[in-house]
Design a protein around this motif. Sequence first.
Motif, PDB file in Angstrom:
ATOM      1  N   LYS A  11       0.841  -1.271   0.138  1.00  0.00           N
ATOM      2  CA  LYS A  11      -0.111   0.006   0.169  1.00  0.00           C
ATOM      3  C   LYS A  11       0.877   1.357   0.082  1.00  0.00           C
ATOM      4  O   LYS A  11       2.158   1.264   0.481  1.00  0.00           O
ATOM      5  CB  LYS A  11      -1.073  -0.125   1.352  1.00  0.00           C
ATOM      6  N   GLY A  12       0.244   2.342  -0.439  1.00  0.00           N
ATOM      7  CA  GLY A  12       1.109   3.544  -0.340  1.00  0.00           C
ATOM      8  C   GLY A  12       0.971   3.992   1.010  1.00  0.00           C
ATOM      9  O   GLY A  12       2.386   4.249   1.412  1.00  0.00           O
ATOM     10  N   LEU A  13       0.047   4.542   1.616  1.00  0.00           N
ATOM     11  CA  LEU A  13       0.115   4.874   2.998  1.00  0.00           C
ATOM     12  C   LEU A  13      -0.852   4.133   3.708  1.00  0.00           C
ATOM     13  O   LEU A  13      -2.006   3.738   3.166  1.00  0.00           O
ATOM     14  CB  LEU A  13      -0.631   6.545   2.920  1.00  0.00           C
ATOM     15  N   LYS A  14      -0.378   3.638   4.837  1.00  0.00           N
ATOM     16  CA  LYS A  14      -1.012   2.572   5.553  1.00  0.00           C
ATOM     17  C   LYS A  14      -1.331   2.853   7.092  1.00  0.00           C
ATOM     18  O   LYS A  14       0.129   2.970   7.692  1.00  0.00           O
ATOM     19  CB  LYS A  14      -0.746   1.375   5.212  1.00  0.00           C
ATOM     20  N   ALA A  15      -2.366   2.648   7.845  1.00  0.00           N
ATOM     21  CA  ALA A  15      -2.358   2.786   9.187  1.00  0.00           C
ATOM     22  C   ALA A  15      -3.288   1.680   9.680  1.00  0.00           C
ATOM     23  O   ALA A  15      -4.214   1.265   9.135  1.00  0.00           O
ATOM     24  CB  ALA A  15      -2.629   4.020   9.692  1.00  0.00           C
ATOM     25  N   THR A  16      -2.854   1.127  10.946  1.00  0.00           N
ATOM     26  CA  THR A  16      -3.853   0.191  11.475  1.00  0.00           C
ATOM     27  C   THR A  16      -4.824   1.016  12.208  1.00  0.00           C
ATOM     28  O   THR A  16      -6.156   0.644  12.186  1.00  0.00           O
ATOM     29  CB  THR A  16      -3.348  -0.538  12.567  1.00  0.00           C
ATOM     30  N   ALA A  17      -4.805   2.015  12.757  1.00  0.00           N
ATOM     31  CA  ALA A  17      -5.670   3.105  13.489  1.00  0.00           C
ATOM     32  C   ALA A  17      -6.057   4.004  12.483  1.00  0.00           C
ATOM     33  O   ALA A  17      -6.463   4.033  11.310  1.00  0.00           O
ATOM     34  CB  ALA A  17      -5.182   3.293  14.888  1.00  0.00           C
ATOM     35  N   GLU A  18      -5.949   5.353  13.044  1.00  0.00           N
ATOM     36  CA  GLU A  18      -6.299   6.382  12.176  1.00  0.00           C
ATOM     37  C   GLU A  18      -5.275   6.845  11.163  1.00  0.00           C
ATOM     38  O   GLU A  18      -3.944   6.932  11.670  1.00  0.00           O
ATOM     39  CB  GLU A  18      -6.612   7.801  13.258  1.00  0.00           C
ATOM     40  N   LEU A  19      -5.598   7.285  10.113  1.00  0.00           N
ATOM     41  CA  LEU A  19      -4.771   8.071   9.056  1.00  0.00           C
ATOM     42  C   LEU A  19      -5.497   9.251   8.708  1.00  0.00           C
ATOM     43  O   LEU A  19      -6.512   9.215   8.220  1.00  0.00           O
ATOM     44  CB  LEU A  19      -4.708   7.027   7.971  1.00  0.00           C
ATOM     45  N   ALA A  20      -4.702  10.048   8.903  1.00  0.00           N
ATOM     46  CA  ALA A  20      -5.228  11.517   8.791  1.00  0.00           C
ATOM     47  C   ALA A  20      -4.136  12.404   8.040  1.00  0.00           C
ATOM     48  O   ALA A  20      -3.287  12.667   8.203  1.00  0.00           O
ATOM     49  CB  ALA A  20      -5.506  12.263  10.300  1.00  0.00           C
ATOM     50  N   ILE A  21      -4.562  13.007   7.053  1.00  0.00           N
ATOM     51  CA  ILE A  21      -3.985  13.964   6.069  1.00  0.00           C
ATOM     52  C   ILE A  21      -4.656  15.426   6.104  1.00  0.00           C
ATOM     53  O   ILE A  21      -5.833  15.833   5.865  1.00  0.00           O
ATOM     54  CB  ILE A  21      -3.988  13.666   4.530  1.00  0.00           C
ATOM     55  N   GLY A  22      -3.782  16.339   6.605  1.00  0.00           N
ATOM     56  CA  GLY A  22      -4.091  17.680   6.568  1.00  0.00           C
ATOM     57  C   GLY A  22      -3.788  18.570   5.476  1.00  0.00           C
ATOM     58  O   GLY A  22      -4.165  19.688   5.131  1.00  0.00           O
ATOM     59  N   GLY A  23      -2.705  18.332   4.927  1.00  0.00           N
ATOM     60  CA  GLY A  23      -1.937  19.126   3.893  1.00  0.00           C
ATOM     61  C   GLY A  23      -0.766  18.334   3.309  1.00  0.00           C
ATOM     62  O   GLY A  23      -0.676  17.114   3.326  1.00  0.00           O
ATOM     63  N   GLY A  24      -0.253  18.916   2.242  1.00  0.00           N
ATOM     64  CA  GLY A  24       0.935  18.410   1.554  1.00  0.00           C
ATOM     65  C   GLY A  24       0.397  17.896  -0.187  1.00  0.00           C
ATOM     66  O   GLY A  24      -0.521  17.945  -0.333  1.00  0.00           O
ATOM     67  N   THR A  25       1.476  17.439  -0.655  1.00  0.00           N
ATOM     68  CA  THR A  25       1.361  17.129  -2.138  1.00  0.00           C
ATOM     69  C   THR A  25       1.530  15.686  -2.014  1.00  0.00           C
ATOM     70  O   THR A  25       2.650  15.240  -1.585  1.00  0.00           O
ATOM     71  CB  THR A  25       1.822  17.765  -3.156  1.00  0.00           C
ATOM     72  N   PHE A  26       0.892  14.574  -2.896  1.00  0.00           N
ATOM     73  CA  PHE A  26       1.139  13.222  -2.949  1.00  0.00           C
ATOM     74  C   PHE A  26       0.751  12.922  -4.124  1.00  0.00           C
ATOM     75  O   PHE A  26       0.040  13.028  -5.101  1.00  0.00           O
ATOM     76  CB  PHE A  26       0.087  12.634  -1.943  1.00  0.00           C
ATOM     77  N   ALA A  27       1.977  11.913  -4.805  1.00  0.00           N
ATOM     78  CA  ALA A  27       1.953  11.067  -6.239  1.00  0.00           C
ATOM     79  C   ALA A  27       2.069   9.839  -5.668  1.00  0.00           C
ATOM     80  O   ALA A  27       3.245   9.472  -5.358  1.00  0.00           O
ATOM     81  CB  ALA A  27       2.662  11.671  -7.181  1.00  0.00           C
ATOM     82  N   ILE A  28       0.869   8.895  -5.655  1.00  0.00           N
ATOM     83  CA  ILE A  28       1.114   7.661  -5.117  1.00  0.00           C
ATOM     84  C   ILE A  28       0.756   6.783  -6.300  1.00  0.00           C
ATOM     85  O   ILE A  28      -0.224   6.625  -6.625  1.00  0.00           O
ATOM     86  CB  ILE A  28       0.194   7.614  -3.933  1.00  0.00           C
ATOM     87  N   ASP A  29       1.712   5.984  -6.506  1.00  0.00           N
ATOM     88  CA  ASP A  29       1.387   4.651  -7.680  1.00  0.00           C
ATOM     89  C   ASP A  29       1.683   3.372  -6.792  1.00  0.00           C
ATOM     90  O   ASP A  29       2.885   2.943  -6.317  1.00  0.00           O
ATOM     91  CB  ASP A  29       2.489   4.884  -8.774  1.00  0.00           C
ATOM     92  N   SER A  30       0.541   2.763  -6.604  1.00  0.00           N
ATOM     93  CA  SER A  30       0.485   1.623  -5.619  1.00  0.00           C
ATOM     94  C   SER A  30      -0.039   0.111  -6.399  1.00  0.00           C
ATOM     95  O   SER A  30      -0.989   0.339  -6.942  1.00  0.00           O
ATOM     96  CB  SER A  30       0.033   1.602  -4.342  1.00  0.00           C
ATOM     97  N   SER A  31       0.601  -0.694  -5.871  1.00  0.00           N
ATOM     98  CA  SER A  31      -0.174  -2.035  -6.529  1.00  0.00           C
ATOM     99  C   SER A  31      -1.394  -2.286  -5.801  1.00  0.00           C
ATOM    100  O   SER A  31      -2.163  -3.282  -6.041  1.00  0.00           O
ATOM    101  CB  SER A  31       0.858  -3.246  -6.527  1.00  0.00           C
ATOM    102  N   ASP A  32      -1.320  -2.136  -4.410  1.00  0.00           N
ATOM    103  CA  ASP A  32      -2.523  -2.209  -3.498  1.00  0.00           C
ATOM    104  C   ASP A  32      -3.073  -1.067  -3.258  1.00  0.00           C
ATOM    105  O   ASP A  32      -2.988  -0.038  -3.985  1.00  0.00           O
ATOM    106  CB  ASP A  32      -2.082  -2.963  -2.086  1.00  0.00           C
TER     107      ASP A  32
END
Length: 739
Positions: A344-365
Amino acid sequence: MKKRYLIAVATLLSASLLSGCSNDGDTATENGSNKEITDTITKAVTYNKDDDYMDWKNENPTYIELNGTEAEFDQSAAILLKDGTLTIKTGGVYVLSGKWDDGQIAVDSEDKNTVRLVLNGVEINNTENAAINVINAEKTIISLQEDTVNNISDGKEYRFEDSSSDEPNAAIFSKDDLTINGSGKLVVHANYNNGIVSKDDLKITGGTIQIHSVDDGIMGRDLVAIKAGEIAIEAGGDGIKSTNDKDTSKGNIALEGGTYDIVAGSDGIQAEASLWIADGSFKIVSGGGSPETISNRENSPEPWGDHANPGADPNTRPNENPNQNSNVKTNQETTEETESQSAKGLKATAELAIGGGTFAIDSSDDAVHSNSNVTIAGGELTIASGDDGVHADTSLQIKGGKINVTKSYEGIESEKITISDGEIHVVASDDGINVGGGNDGSGFRTPFSPVNDGQASSETANPENQMDAEENSTQSDSEENMLIINGGYITVDAEGDGLDANGSIAMTDGTVIVNGPTSNGNGPLDYDGSLDMSGGFLIAVGSSGMVQAASDQSTQNSLLMTYSETQKAGTIVHLGDNDGNTITTFSPKKDYQSVFISSPELTKDTSYILYSGGSSTESNSDGLYKTGNYQGGTKVVEFTLSESVTWLDESGITTSRNAGPGGQGGPSGQGGPGEGGQGQPRPDMGGGPGDMFGDLDEETREKVQGIMEQEREGTITREEAQEKLAELGMEFPGKGERR
């Protein structure tokens, strides 16, 4: 992905139970929500002065000059040199320069003072162990001196005095808190296993860091916190990860800034607990990236395994060699074994929170994934995924930002999705936005198939698995499964269902544009409970076989037009009133045979005209034209809006089929044009559920549809329906399973 002839009973939900969310503008919403994430990080992470402090020259430093296998330093310093290992015994500032061949810098401090290692242009290589090894220290800081390049590397095999030991396991390893700061450059070649590891907290506040690792790049057991820096990672395993699964308050990752270029065989960034991102620039490729094309996996098992090495045993790392000296471990023997590879690109078991930033994610999952909750409050995300674009097992909230899913199996998925703001674009080979998936799976459902046609999944073929699948379906299709749209701008391009809810949908505000599907086995709108329209603008165009409209109890008016022939992509749909006022002008991206429109400008007891074709001189956004300047179209139908949901075909208003749960009707709860009030396909209709049984003769098809209808009405049980279908050589569709 649901099939409409699968019955799912959902409790009707009142829109009054839904919490509304005002749209006060993108900037206010994003900044306010990002502040919440920043505040969460501030409470969870404490940075001390020395985490940033770099003026070490006034701290009475000890200078260590490395020269091959020799080292020069003040003999009065608390430093031991033995067998190529230089061990620092007390706190203080130690400035390292030069080259250390096949040796180790160790920290084994006997006091409670901080040990600062200033890397001042150094090259440290160790062929049998960690190059920097913090055995014991209250805290260790590695400072990267300005305008220096520092190289650290280890060997492919580690030799341990104790054969049961698995530490150290990284080129830079610390059993205690570790901070990296400064403005210099650090290059780590981790040939054995991991790049940089702390068994406690790992903080980075600056520097340029490049890591090439056999397994994980950066690892902190209790915490990984990064405020700034330029970080580039090539990892056979995870790029950045936390690992504490014993203490629920630990195992977090907090990223407040920095630039990240991560190529990972497994997950890009993976938090054992929560992952919070306030800002930063991220480029992430995981598991080799998304495939060139993503086929609809509806009728086939999901080929998960080792993403980085397709076809490999997921429990075995490549090149693993068990025939080794017990005290000598290879790089592969130390890598954690898992039942299946996560990429996975970004992964969390509990909370995953994004408030800002730039992301270019290329993931097989999945590109963005949480086993619990995801919150996106800001930032710009460009996503290409081999599975879900954004997935949360429990709850997903989108409060702002820009999300562009250019490629996915399913675009956005969770048991409950609330969208209150933001700009969202989704392209999916299956469902665009799916509610009810949970546990990283939307649950594939296969159509009726001949028992031995080779297409049914193993879950369908096995009676025990079939019973489990039906039970899981009942559990997921509950009143908790909701898609709530309170604002934002959303476009969906789907080959499966456009908006799909194994529950209900409620829309109070915002703009939603749905293109697709073109297959009659799916629908632009697909829900089991209700679709309550009380505000906002929604247009959904696509096939007609599984078509649904809004529920009758909706307070905002809408219409559903079904054409007798498929309309070509780009053929404009124009709706206006008799006074020439435009309600909408839209150019669909795909071929279509149905159009659903819900708008606050639609009023009862008002006459409208629906046109097809023509052109507009106005510019358009995602096919939606600005008001006015439409010309040259052909009038399709003229009608007077008299109900909250008006059903249309070329002949005019047709009878509403909203007879099922939540106001939908037709086979298995499908709303749409039909005869006898049951939504059966008209003889002149191209498509319809009958197309699902194209290989059956007419007599068998009628029997199958009759059994479906009896099961829907409750005159026979599910088990009885299965028995009757089995007598016809058919199987009742089951819910497939995804990991």
